[in-house]
Design a protein around this motif. Structure first.
Motif, short mmCIF file in Angstrom:
data_model
loop_
_atom_site.label_atom_id
_atom_site.label_comp_id
_atom_site.label_asym_id
_atom_site.label_seq_id
_atom_site.Cartn_x
_atom_site.Cartn_y
_atom_site.Cartn_z
N GLU A 166 40.27 35.69 38.94
CA GLU A 166 39.47 36.95 38.75
C GLU A 166 37.85 36.58 38.57
O GLU A 166 37.61 35.25 38.48
CB GLU A 166 39.55 37.77 37.30
CG GLU A 166 39.65 36.73 36.27
CD GLU A 166 39.93 37.39 34.90
OE1 GLU A 166 39.12 38.39 34.92
OE2 GLU A 166 40.57 36.84 34.06
N ASP A 195 38.88 39.02 31.66
CA ASP A 195 39.99 39.33 30.70
C ASP A 195 41.37 39.19 31.05
O ASP A 195 42.27 39.66 30.45
CB ASP A 195 39.61 40.63 30.57
CG ASP A 195 39.75 41.70 32.10
OD1 ASP A 195 40.08 41.00 33.03
OD2 ASP A 195 39.40 42.95 31.86
N LYS A 240 42.89 40.10 33.79
CA LYS A 240 43.47 41.19 34.63
C LYS A 240 42.93 41.21 36.02
O LYS A 240 41.73 40.61 36.30
CB LYS A 240 43.06 42.47 33.79
CG LYS A 240 43.86 42.63 32.54
CD LYS A 240 43.59 43.87 31.92
CE LYS A 240 44.09 44.31 30.61
NZ LYS A 240 44.00 45.39 30.01
N ASP A 257 40.66 42.47 38.84
CA ASP A 257 39.23 43.27 38.45
C ASP A 257 39.30 44.61 39.31
O ASP A 257 38.69 45.56 38.62
CB ASP A 257 37.97 42.27 39.17
CG ASP A 257 37.80 40.99 38.36
OD1 ASP A 257 38.00 40.96 37.38
OD2 ASP A 257 37.33 39.95 39.20
N PRO A 303 47.17 35.25 34.16
CA PRO A 303 47.23 36.81 33.88
C PRO A 303 47.48 37.13 32.52
O PRO A 303 48.18 37.92 32.05
CB PRO A 303 48.31 37.46 34.63
CG PRO A 303 49.57 36.34 34.65
CD PRO A 303 48.76 34.95 34.88
N GLY A 343 45.75 39.01 30.42
CA GLY A 343 45.61 40.22 29.84
C GLY A 343 46.68 41.43 29.98
O GLY A 343 46.73 42.29 29.58
N TYR A 344 47.80 40.97 30.66
CA TYR A 344 48.91 41.60 30.63
C TYR A 344 50.17 41.30 29.79
O TYR A 344 50.37 40.28 29.63
CB TYR A 344 49.42 41.69 32.21
CG TYR A 344 48.42 42.17 33.13
CD1 TYR A 344 48.01 43.52 33.25
CD2 TYR A 344 47.78 41.29 34.28
CE1 TYR A 344 47.06 44.03 34.39
CE2 TYR A 344 46.82 41.80 35.12
CZ TYR A 344 46.68 42.90 35.17
OH TYR A 344 45.72 43.61 36.14
N GLN A 376 53.91 44.85 31.91
CA GLN A 376 52.68 45.06 32.83
C GLN A 376 52.58 44.14 33.94
O GLN A 376 52.58 44.51 35.31
CB GLN A 376 51.42 45.22 32.34
CG GLN A 376 51.24 46.30 31.32
CD GLN A 376 49.81 46.15 30.34
OE1 GLN A 376 49.72 45.15 30.06
NE2 GLN A 376 49.62 47.22 29.65
N LEU A 377 52.76 43.00 33.93
CA LEU A 377 52.73 41.90 34.86
C LEU A 377 54.10 42.23 35.76
O LEU A 377 53.68 42.06 37.14
CB LEU A 377 52.78 40.47 34.27
CG LEU A 377 52.59 39.32 34.91
CD1 LEU A 377 51.24 39.47 35.77
CD2 LEU A 377 52.61 38.15 34.20
N THR A 389 53.73 34.41 31.90
CA THR A 389 52.82 35.32 30.85
C THR A 389 51.79 34.28 30.29
O THR A 389 51.73 33.25 30.22
CB THR A 389 53.73 36.00 29.94
OG1 THR A 389 54.54 35.15 29.40
CG2 THR A 389 54.41 36.87 30.48
#
Length: 337
Positions: free
Chosen positions: A129, A135, A137, A139, A169, A171-172, A176-177, A201
């Motif tokens: 990112e 963050d 996640k 972008d 990742p 932010g997830y 979500q991931l 995660t």
């Protein structure tokens, strides 16, 4: 780099058996002759600014004004140095992001991939990112899909190119991931699953949740772990790694691990109370004993105290020196040498 001949390296590796109070147990159970070499034994080639950048990722030694021929020349010299100084290396992990793939830099930057393949190195392409948001996640989802479509159309059928969908990742949530990974597989149904790396995660720090999902049973898993996250003894580091990959060692690729290499620490000496030494010895013991693939962070990155190789010169005149021979010895020990 300090590794100039096989005899010198052999002396270092044989010395490992007496380096720490705990090392002999490993050397007795797995000798150099018995070692099994993993699928991927590699290093990261990274941007001096770090790979979290706004705009193009430009690994150390390349310049934004380079064309394909210039990048090819520089990459060829760099890979020659990597191969000669890190015997047994078989892979390079390269950063990408949407601007690097969807803008004009792609034409030049793809020479890093092509030259690696010419050298019979495997290539792991991982998406970072930007630094603006940072963050954990993606972008821009549309730009993300566009980037991977271009890359997979170009290299999807190259058997030595591996696709690491998202770097760290954090932010997830797992749910979500997993949804993003499911969408990725649906968008690229012809991409062989055994060349897709799904990050765990958090900061790619736990692959158990993704690994247990039957939708991803044929995919590889990307794992990161660093000593600066915690302080542990050697045996505690070994146990910690095992909790992070759980039952999925056979599918796991450690795409980042590393410690200070320009600080003069002896990674083949007595560990004592040094957390980084305990980490490097414990980590590489685990990699070797479980035949776990590993990619060191970073092999090459200007100004990074973790870097295994120090680069000097430009173009075809580029040369390398080893920043810490004992660190190289431990990394190679983890690769099975």
């Amino acid at each position: 780099m300090g590794i100039r001949n096989y005899v010198w390296i052999t002396g270092l590796i044989l010395a490992l058996s007496g380096c720490t109070k705990e090392a002999p147990e490993v050397s007795q159970s797995v000798s150099t002759e018995q070692a099994v070499h993993p699928l991927i034994a590699g290093i990261n080639w990274a941007d001096a600014r770090d790979n979290f950048v706004d705009g193009w990722v430009i690994p150390s030694g390349l310049d934004a004004g380079d064309d394909y021929a210039s990048v090819a020349t520089k990459s060829n010299a760099l890979y020659n140095g990597v191969i000669s100084n890190l015997p047994g290396v078989n892979a390079i992990r390269l950063p990408i992001n949407p601007p690097s793939v969807t803008e004009r830099w792609r034409t030049a930057y793809q020479a890093t991939i092509d030259q690696a393949l010419n050298k019979k190195l495997k290539v792991v392409l991982s998406c970072w990112e930007s630094s603006a948001t940072k963050d954990g996640k993606i972008d821009n989802l549309d730009a993300f899909w566009q980037m991977w479509t271009i890359v997979i159309n170009k290299y999807g059928q190259q058997s030595d190119v591996y696709i690491e969908v998202i770097n760290e990742p954090y932010g997830y949530s797992l749910t979500q991931l997993s949804t993003i990974y499911e969408q990725f597989l649906a968008r690229f149904p012809n991409l062989p699953r055994n060349r897709i790396l799904l990050s765990g995660t958090g900061y790619s720090e736990d692959v158990n949740g993704v690994g247990a999902d039957v939708r991803f049973k044929d995919c590889l898993l990307a794992l990161h772990n660093y000593a600066f996250w915690n302080t542990r003894t050697q045996s505690e580091w070994e146990a910690n790694w095992q909790t992070r990959y759980g039952a999925y060692a056979a599918r796991t690729i450690v795409t980042e691990f590393g410690a200070g290499m320009t600080t003069g620490k002896n990674y083949t000496g007595a560990g004592g109370n040094d957390n980084e030494v305990a980490y490097m010895v414990g980590s590489t013991n685990v990699f070797r004993n479980t035949n776990l693939s590993s990619v060191y962070w970073p092999g090459i990155r200007d100004g990074d105290s973790y870097s295994l190789l120090n680069k000097s010169g430009t173009g075809t005149g580029i040369t390398f020196s080893v920043t810490n021979p004992s660190g190289v010895a431990r990394v190679r020990f983890g690769w099975g040498y």
